[in-house]
Design a protein around this motif. Sequence first.
Motif, PDB file in Angstrom:
ATOM      1  N   LEU A 103     -22.912 -27.284  -6.857  1.00  0.00           N
ATOM      2  CA  LEU A 103     -23.936 -27.425  -5.821  1.00  0.00           C
ATOM      3  C   LEU A 103     -25.336 -27.148  -6.357  1.00  0.00           C
ATOM      4  N   GLU A 104     -25.481 -26.015  -7.034  1.00  0.00           N
ATOM      5  CA  GLU A 104     -26.806 -25.630  -7.518  1.00  0.00           C
ATOM      6  C   GLU A 104     -27.302 -26.584  -8.588  1.00  0.00           C
ATOM      7  N   SER A 105     -26.401 -27.013  -9.475  1.00  0.00           N
ATOM      8  CA  SER A 105     -26.820 -27.928 -10.535  1.00  0.00           C
ATOM      9  C   SER A 105     -27.283 -29.271  -9.989  1.00  0.00           C
ATOM     10  N   GLU A 106     -26.790 -29.610  -8.782  1.00  0.00           N
ATOM     11  CA  GLU A 106     -27.209 -30.854  -8.133  1.00  0.00           C
ATOM     12  C   GLU A 106     -28.398 -30.643  -7.204  1.00  0.00           C
ATOM     13  N   GLY A 107     -28.925 -29.412  -7.204  1.00  0.00           N
ATOM     14  CA  GLY A 107     -30.075 -29.112  -6.354  1.00  0.00           C
ATOM     15  C   GLY A 107     -29.738 -28.996  -4.889  1.00  0.00           C
ATOM     16  N   LEU A 108     -28.477 -28.646  -4.589  1.00  0.00           N
ATOM     17  CA  LEU A 108     -28.022 -28.589  -3.198  1.00  0.00           C
ATOM     18  C   LEU A 108     -27.930 -27.167  -2.655  1.00  0.00           C
TER      19      LEU A 108
END
Length: 268
Positions: free
Chosen positions: A237-242
Amino acid sequence: MNLQARITPSVTDQIPLFFVVMTSVLQIAGHKTAFGNATWQETHPTATHTAPPVQQLLAAGATVVGKTHMDELAYSLNGENVHYGTPVNVAAPGRIPGGSSSGSAAAVAAQQADIGLGSDTGGSVRVPASYCGLFGIRPTHGRISLEHARPLAPSFDTVGWFTRDPSLLQKVGQVLLSNPASATIKFKPRWLVAKDAFALAQHETSEAIYETLSNEKFSAVKATLGDPTELDIAAGLESEGLGKLELWMDVFRITQVGLCVGGGPCQP
């Protein structure tokens, strides 16, 4: 509990017992489905069909003895309702029964019924089962028909049930999970533990969960499923900016009530 909503079985076969259907989610022909809200009950018509899970249990010999209260619009896990009051939790007097399937759980715990039907979207059977000292189950999504049931969040909604003993829990499952189409589904059983989700709980709660998983009582589960596999359900999630997982908890709460209670596509 509305004792006027009584239906006798069509046959006496597998489950010659009583059961309680959750007032405001599952429909019973000839009765209103209030959805835990007095205005909703006044402004919606009397049901003309009975929900399939109710029909299945009637065909198996069960008797409907009443319809029970629930959290307003199914939007809580407490079991409290400003319109109809809070069902009494006989397993823990003075404490809430849990919800949203509060009335069904309370009735089974008080031995007013043997089987309680409820809905489970985000814990609405599992939570009151734990609060009222019952066995409760949320089956696989889509395994039991939700036709003629009031939706909250259709991609999460399920029909579950309560009992006071595991043997009856199994018997109910043999009735409600007997759909031939879904019974042909084949998959390799897995036991997954959402590590990052449990990490959001209080430390004491998280510790209790892991202690329970390692308990000898789970030996039969391990024999069938093997050892649990930990995973991070929000990985990526975080790596996708979510954002982080805890942010999506609020997104779920807002979107389910906005769509289904606020007049979106879930509206019948």
